[in-house]
Design a protein around this motif. Sequence first.
Motif, mmCIF file in Angstrom:
data_model
loop_
_atom_site.group_PDB
_atom_site.id
_atom_site.type_symbol
_atom_site.label_atom_id
_atom_site.label_comp_id
_atom_site.label_asym_id
_atom_site.label_seq_id
_atom_site.Cartn_x
_atom_site.Cartn_y
_atom_site.Cartn_z
ATOM 1 N N ILE A 1 0.716 -0.977 0.049
ATOM 2 C CA ILE A 1 0.192 -0.029 -0.040
ATOM 3 C C ILE A 1 0.808 1.143 -0.042
ATOM 4 N N ARG A 2 0.349 2.361 -0.275
ATOM 5 C CA ARG A 2 1.322 3.565 -0.368
ATOM 6 C C ARG A 2 1.739 4.049 0.891
ATOM 7 N N ASP A 3 1.048 3.574 2.178
ATOM 8 C CA ASP A 3 1.582 4.017 3.308
ATOM 9 C C ASP A 3 3.204 4.004 3.533
ATOM 10 N N SER A 4 3.712 2.640 3.356
ATOM 11 C CA SER A 4 5.249 2.594 3.669
ATOM 12 C C SER A 4 6.158 3.528 2.802
ATOM 13 N N LEU A 5 5.716 4.008 1.728
ATOM 14 C CA LEU A 5 6.620 4.877 1.024
ATOM 15 C C LEU A 5 6.392 6.140 1.634
ATOM 16 N N TYR A 6 5.063 6.567 1.703
ATOM 17 C CA TYR A 6 4.665 7.935 2.480
ATOM 18 C C TYR A 6 5.268 8.337 3.977
ATOM 19 N N VAL A 7 5.267 7.042 4.587
ATOM 20 C CA VAL A 7 5.794 7.264 5.846
ATOM 21 C C VAL A 7 7.365 7.626 5.859
ATOM 22 N N LEU A 8 7.968 6.870 5.053
ATOM 23 C CA LEU A 8 9.338 7.116 4.912
ATOM 24 C C LEU A 8 9.618 8.588 4.214
ATOM 25 N N LEU A 9 9.022 8.761 3.402
ATOM 26 C CA LEU A 9 9.203 10.113 2.633
ATOM 27 C C LEU A 9 8.878 11.415 3.661
ATOM 28 N N ALA A 10 7.708 11.119 4.295
ATOM 29 C CA ALA A 10 7.337 11.993 5.376
ATOM 30 C C ALA A 10 8.545 12.237 6.422
ATOM 31 N N GLY A 11 9.006 11.094 7.042
ATOM 32 C CA GLY A 11 10.001 11.085 7.763
ATOM 33 C C GLY A 11 11.458 11.781 7.216
ATOM 34 N N VAL A 12 11.795 11.308 5.885
ATOM 35 C CA VAL A 12 12.882 12.081 5.531
ATOM 36 C C VAL A 12 12.359 13.729 5.266
ATOM 37 N N SER A 13 11.344 14.007 4.843
ATOM 38 C CA SER A 13 10.804 15.438 4.837
ATOM 39 C C SER A 13 11.033 16.108 6.335
ATOM 40 N N ALA B 1 11.619 20.704 0.400
ATOM 41 C CA ALA B 1 10.425 20.661 -0.451
ATOM 42 C C ALA B 1 10.185 19.819 -1.441
ATOM 43 N N CYS B 2 11.344 19.239 -2.070
ATOM 44 C CA CYS B 2 11.106 18.134 -2.946
ATOM 45 C C CYS B 2 10.872 16.800 -2.214
ATOM 46 N N CYS B 3 11.055 16.665 -0.939
ATOM 47 C CA CYS B 3 10.819 15.460 -0.114
ATOM 48 C C CYS B 3 9.302 15.581 0.168
ATOM 49 N N CYS B 4 9.090 16.566 0.553
ATOM 50 C CA CYS B 4 7.443 16.907 0.905
ATOM 51 C C CYS B 4 6.587 16.662 -0.168
#
Lengths: 376, 257
Positions: free
Chosen positions: B142-154, B174-177
């Motif tokens: 599901i999309r959440d795994s990538l979302y949580v990672l990218l949100a953490g990096v952001s 801004a790119c990560c967000c």
Amino acid sequence: MSAFAEKFLHTFFQQIPNGTCLIFSIGTLIAAALMLPKRRHHGRFYAFFWGAFLFMVLWRSCKGIISVRYASILIYPMVIATAFMGLRAEAWWRLLCRRFRRLPAWFGRALAWIGLFGCAGGALLIAHHKLSTPTGPSREMFAAISECRERYPDVRVLTRGNEADRISYYTKVPCIPLEESRKELFLESLNAVTEPDRHLLVVMEDRHLEKLEPRKEELRPGAELSPVFEKRSRKAKHKDLKVYFYRNPLSFSRIPGPLPAPADLPGNLLAPGSFGPARFAGSFISRPVQGGGGFRFTFVLSAETPPGPAPGVEVRTAAQQGKGEARVLQLRAPVPGKGLYRGTVTFRVPPGAFTLRIDAKGTAVRLEQFRLTRAE
Amino acid sequence: MEKSTFIAGIGRIREFCLKPQVFLVLLFLASAVMRLVAWDWAPLLERDSVVYVNAAAVWAETGKYIVPQFPPLPCYLIKLLIQLGMAPEAAARFYSFLPGCLVPPVAYVFAMEALNNRRLARYAAVFCVFHPTLIVFSIMPIRDSLYVLLAGVSLWTGLLALRSRQTRLWILCACCCALAWCCRHEGMELLVLAFLGLAFELFRKRYTWRLAACHFLLFCLIMPAVWFGVSYAAGGAEPFRVQSVLVLNHFRGFIEK
């Protein structure tokens, strides 16, 4: 209580903690939020950190969230808060040691590790419980459906819409999705099945299956609904699952093999057509649909019509049974300007083999042999 | 072996393991092992995961994106893996497994940056390895795994940018967000968080009005631009149109609330 307040409380105390901390309570978070600003270096920064966290929780609570996954970003502050509380446990123990001198001081250090491994172990147990006890369809259910598909290749599954994709994915059986799991909807869909040989697997899921299970008198006469798979859950939150096999009273099949010559059919019963210079290129006969005291066939004839206003096409069909009894039906299906002629024909046939013949311009354009049998 | 030598050996191993670089690698490996074990507990795909797998498989086969209501980036990544030769389900599993394993290291660096306490950061990262929701995200496509990672990096890059006041870090953040936003529309809240962070730093007089305004403006320009670009490049015109309408509806709904 207003709907807004109810939604706010539900999101704040149930959904957000469910998705983010589970075993780590909201209390831990509030305590950590109150204590963190007291630290000297970074003190002001904590205000922003927790302010941002509060904003993220509050807008979700005000708007409401459907799934706990919408709050997944909050996992970061939650785990930090929990880790902080684990570390604080050591300091609290030291305070207790000062008050009660008999307490062992070394236990403070161990407490943090116990907290860490306790929380990790708890989380692991929850993960195992969550993953190993699926609330929806199980592997056994998919196996039961696949087994039915092997016996009846044209079987379909009638189920609640949100599970249709998954059942279809694992069993390769096409699904007919329903909006929700209600008995009326199941019954309505079952009784709407008019194809005589349609086999259906009905997947029902509910905490109390008895509410959904249709009684025999509620089904159309002669139809049968037999259970194929059943799984009842002991857990209050989980659903029970049941798969039924539904069969219409009559079964219908095309007979493969050589067809009788058009001359053997009662072609003389057909009056000559008067539909102009049209040439028929092909035809299609649909599966029959039960209704009106007989069977209704839909057929489409592809024809090349001359330019100008399309003439009316007269198509005659004949259904000949083994005993020689035949019924001839006339129908006019003019579709001006199109190359397709569509029509339906209904006739009564008793169980047995029969031949359907569609004539156009005195020529048999389609011959099919069928067998209609009463289900045992 | 003497007891003191043994204890010294253990100490050296512990010291080595707790070096930040080594610890990050160990976190990644521990998460991978944990998720592989959890995979055995739940081999069946979830209801929503099936939608992603089917959509990516159809997309790879026919070139048509059939679920334009979902942000196209996750399905696009699965589609790329399918086109590389992986089976649809394997591609989808891998797509969520890898970001899931990277979440604990990201939690470590984020906690370290936020609170500057190594022990606390280690504890938080270890919790992430065992967090049930994160495990479920990692093993279900599901999309959440990538979302949580990218949100953490952001969040991490945002903190770095706030602290260092460097323009390039704001661009990176801004790119990560924007990428997080490409996975979930909740990613839009990161824009508000950036505003709050800048306002707070302004209040602390670590930023001048001019610099804060410049950085926020830059953030506001880059984040939607990257979102537009990635959404359009990944999904094409139709998903992009649907996504834009959904985003506008989100705003409207939020204002109405």
